[in-house]
Motif scaffolding. Structure first.
Motif, PDB file in Angstrom:
ATOM      1  N   LEU A  74      34.691  25.758  24.534  1.00  0.00           N
ATOM      2  CA  LEU A  74      35.248  26.814  25.661  1.00  0.00           C
ATOM      3  C   LEU A  74      36.058  25.381  25.487  1.00  0.00           C
ATOM      4  O   LEU A  74      35.613  24.130  26.249  1.00  0.00           O
ATOM      5  CB  LEU A  74      33.858  26.789  25.854  1.00  0.00           C
ATOM      6  N   GLY A  91      36.343  30.355  32.669  1.00  0.00           N
ATOM      7  CA  GLY A  91      35.708  29.313  33.427  1.00  0.00           C
ATOM      8  C   GLY A  91      35.332  30.910  34.376  1.00  0.00           C
ATOM      9  O   GLY A  91      35.726  31.185  34.901  1.00  0.00           O
ATOM     10  N   ALA A 147      39.372  45.013  35.847  1.00  0.00           N
ATOM     11  CA  ALA A 147      40.221  44.232  35.038  1.00  0.00           C
ATOM     12  C   ALA A 147      41.016  45.638  34.015  1.00  0.00           C
ATOM     13  O   ALA A 147      41.765  45.269  32.954  1.00  0.00           O
ATOM     14  CB  ALA A 147      39.734  43.647  34.403  1.00  0.00           C
ATOM     15  N   ALA A 152      28.124  29.693  37.028  1.00  0.00           N
ATOM     16  CA  ALA A 152      28.490  31.657  37.095  1.00  0.00           C
ATOM     17  C   ALA A 152      26.741  31.839  37.505  1.00  0.00           C
ATOM     18  O   ALA A 152      27.836  32.830  37.778  1.00  0.00           O
ATOM     19  CB  ALA A 152      28.782  31.554  35.528  1.00  0.00           C
ATOM     20  N   VAL A 181      27.952  32.524  41.248  1.00  0.00           N
ATOM     21  CA  VAL A 181      29.325  33.124  41.585  1.00  0.00           C
ATOM     22  C   VAL A 181      28.188  34.939  41.377  1.00  0.00           C
ATOM     23  O   VAL A 181      28.965  35.888  42.163  1.00  0.00           O
ATOM     24  CB  VAL A 181      30.364  32.712  40.580  1.00  0.00           C
TER      25      VAL A 181
HETATM   26  C1  LIG Z   1      35.422  41.445  32.254  1.00  0.00           C
HETATM   27  C2  LIG Z   1      35.960  40.803  33.525  1.00  0.00           C
HETATM   28  C3  LIG Z   1      37.655  40.968  33.085  1.00  0.00           C
HETATM   29  C4  LIG Z   1      35.498  40.595  34.223  1.00  0.00           C
HETATM   30  C5  LIG Z   1      33.650  39.727  34.384  1.00  0.00           C
HETATM   31  C6  LIG Z   1      32.929  38.791  34.363  1.00  0.00           C
HETATM   32  C7  LIG Z   1      31.831  39.241  34.288  1.00  0.00           C
HETATM   33  C8  LIG Z   1      31.161  39.558  33.760  1.00  0.00           C
HETATM   34  C9  LIG Z   1      31.598  36.883  34.736  1.00  0.00           C
HETATM   35  C10 LIG Z   1      30.560  37.349  35.167  1.00  0.00           C
HETATM   36  C11 LIG Z   1      30.019  36.354  36.064  1.00  0.00           C
HETATM   37  C12 LIG Z   1      30.288  34.455  35.707  1.00  0.00           C
HETATM   38  C13 LIG Z   1      31.168  34.069  36.939  1.00  0.00           C
HETATM   39  C14 LIG Z   1      30.773  34.306  34.519  1.00  0.00           C
HETATM   40  C15 LIG Z   1      31.670  33.116  34.208  1.00  0.00           C
HETATM   41  C16 LIG Z   1      31.775  32.743  33.050  1.00  0.00           C
HETATM   42  C17 LIG Z   1      32.205  31.527  32.135  1.00  0.00           C
HETATM   43  C18 LIG Z   1      33.718  31.942  32.609  1.00  0.00           C
HETATM   44  C19 LIG Z   1      31.644  30.841  32.231  1.00  0.00           C
HETATM   45  C20 LIG Z   1      32.367  29.105  32.074  1.00  0.00           C
HETATM   46  O1  LIG Z   1      31.051  28.235  32.575  1.00  0.00           O
HETATM   47  P1  LIG Z   1      32.371  27.469  33.574  1.00  0.00           P
HETATM   48  O2  LIG Z   1      30.891  28.415  34.736  1.00  0.00           O
HETATM   49  O3  LIG Z   1      32.846  27.347  33.856  1.00  0.00           O
HETATM   50  O4  LIG Z   1      30.989  26.196  34.224  1.00  0.00           O
HETATM   51  P2  LIG Z   1      31.620  25.461  35.039  1.00  0.00           P
HETATM   52  O5  LIG Z   1      32.665  25.805  36.090  1.00  0.00           O
HETATM   53  O6  LIG Z   1      30.504  24.564  35.461  1.00  0.00           O
HETATM   54  O7  LIG Z   1      32.372  24.604  34.414  1.00  0.00           O
END
Ligand SMILES: CC(C)=CCC/C(C)=C/CC/C(C)=C/CC/C(C)=C/COP(=O)(O)OP(=O)(O)O
Ligand SMILES: O=P(O)(O)OC[C@@H](O)CO
Ligand SMILES: [Mg+2]
Length: 246
Positions: free
Chosen positions: A19, A49, A110, A137, A140
């Motif tokens: 990742l 992220g 999206a 994540a 948020v």
């Molecule tokens: C389908 C589309 C386009 C969007 C929806 C996407 C959803 C459901 C997201 C859920 C909530 C969310 C904020 C998920 C984050 C997922 C992710 C990319 C995590 C990677 O880790 P980081 O959140 O970067 O951890 P740090 O910021 O702590 O490094």
């Protein structure tokens, strides 16, 4: 199709996804990480992220595509996590959110963009476990976390995802989590659903990765452990070997 290819390959052995966070990784560095990861035997590059992912996303994905031939799959934290330069997207719904935005509204906002850009969508249920509700994540995403000692809750959500037509589930403990998703949860979901199982968050040793691969994970995701630009190829090699030995 990327999805068919990873399905086929993951039926033979667990795959390793690295990742890259486009918020904290410059395009050049992202390219270098992907190059090293490929040399070390990684199978997939995930890009995403929770915060600020959109700012340099196209540049980061383009740099990765130039430096490596691995499939680049988006792991979106919101609608700004979409880039036409990528090969595919985990089209995720955060099923254990208590806010409908993360279950279906972000997806609605999206969807047309994803389709117009021709990005392959991989329908994925996203489930966040304790202690992931304390991660970016989880915060948020208004998460009602899956208790570590209740794998049957993960199975209930995963079975619902299967019946709704999703094909993958991402079991998440949160980036940098002290403890990864429990092995029992990986096992119960992989044994009792047809879903491809992706596991990530807090996997920072070959042993932790191997236990989850053995429990049935199809894809192991590693972020923090390889994020620093040191010995990436070697670290990837060791983890890949550990998860292949099943
Ligand atoms: C389908 C589309 C386009 C969007 C929806 C996407 C959803 C459901 C997201 C859920 C909530 C969310 C904020 C998920 C984050 C997922 C992710 C990319 C995590 C990677 O880790 P980081 O959140 O970067 O951890 P740090 O910021 O702590 O490094
Ligand atoms: O950074 P780590 O702890 O490897 O977590 C990866 C990913 O599952 C986070 O969403
Ligand atoms: Mg991150």
């Amino acid at each position: 199709m990327i999805e068919d290819e990873i399905r086929r390959r993951s039926s033979e052995e667990a795959l390793l996804a690295i990742l890259i966070d486009p918020f904290s990784t410059e395009p050049d560095k992202a390219g270098k990480i992907a190059y090293e990861a490929e040399k070390g035997g990684a199978d997939i590059i995930l890009v995403g992220g929770s915060i600020g992912a959109g700012a340099m996303l196209d540049e980061v994905v383009s740099s990765i595509k130039k430096s490596a031939s691995l499939p680049v799959i988006l792991f979106p934290g919101n609608v700004d996590g979409v880039s036409g330069k990528a090969d595919a997207i985990l089209f995720m719904s955060l099923l254990n959110s208590s806010n409908p935005y993360w279950i279906i509204q972000a997806q609605a906002l999206a969807a047309i963009t994803v389709k117009r850009l021709g990005i392959e969508a991989i329908p994925t249920a996203y489930l966040i476990f304790e202690p992931g509700h304390k991660s970016a994540a989880g915060w948020v995403g208004w998460v009602n976390p899956i208790p570590r000692k209740k794998p049957e809750i993960a199975l209930a959500y995963s079975t619902a995802a299967e019946l709704l037509g999703m094909r993958w589930v991402y079991l998440e403990a949160g980036s940098g989590a002290e403890e990864p998703v429990p092995v029992e949860a990986v096992k119960i979901v992989s044994e009792n659903t047809k879903l491809g199982v992706i596991v990530g968050g807090g996997i920072r040793s070959p042993e932790l990765a191997a236990e989850r691969a053995k429990a049935g994970a199809d894809i192991i995701v590693i972020g923090t452990y390889v994020e620093r630009e040191e010995n990436i190829k070697e670290k990837v090699e060791i983890i890949k070997k550990a998860i292949s030995r099943i």
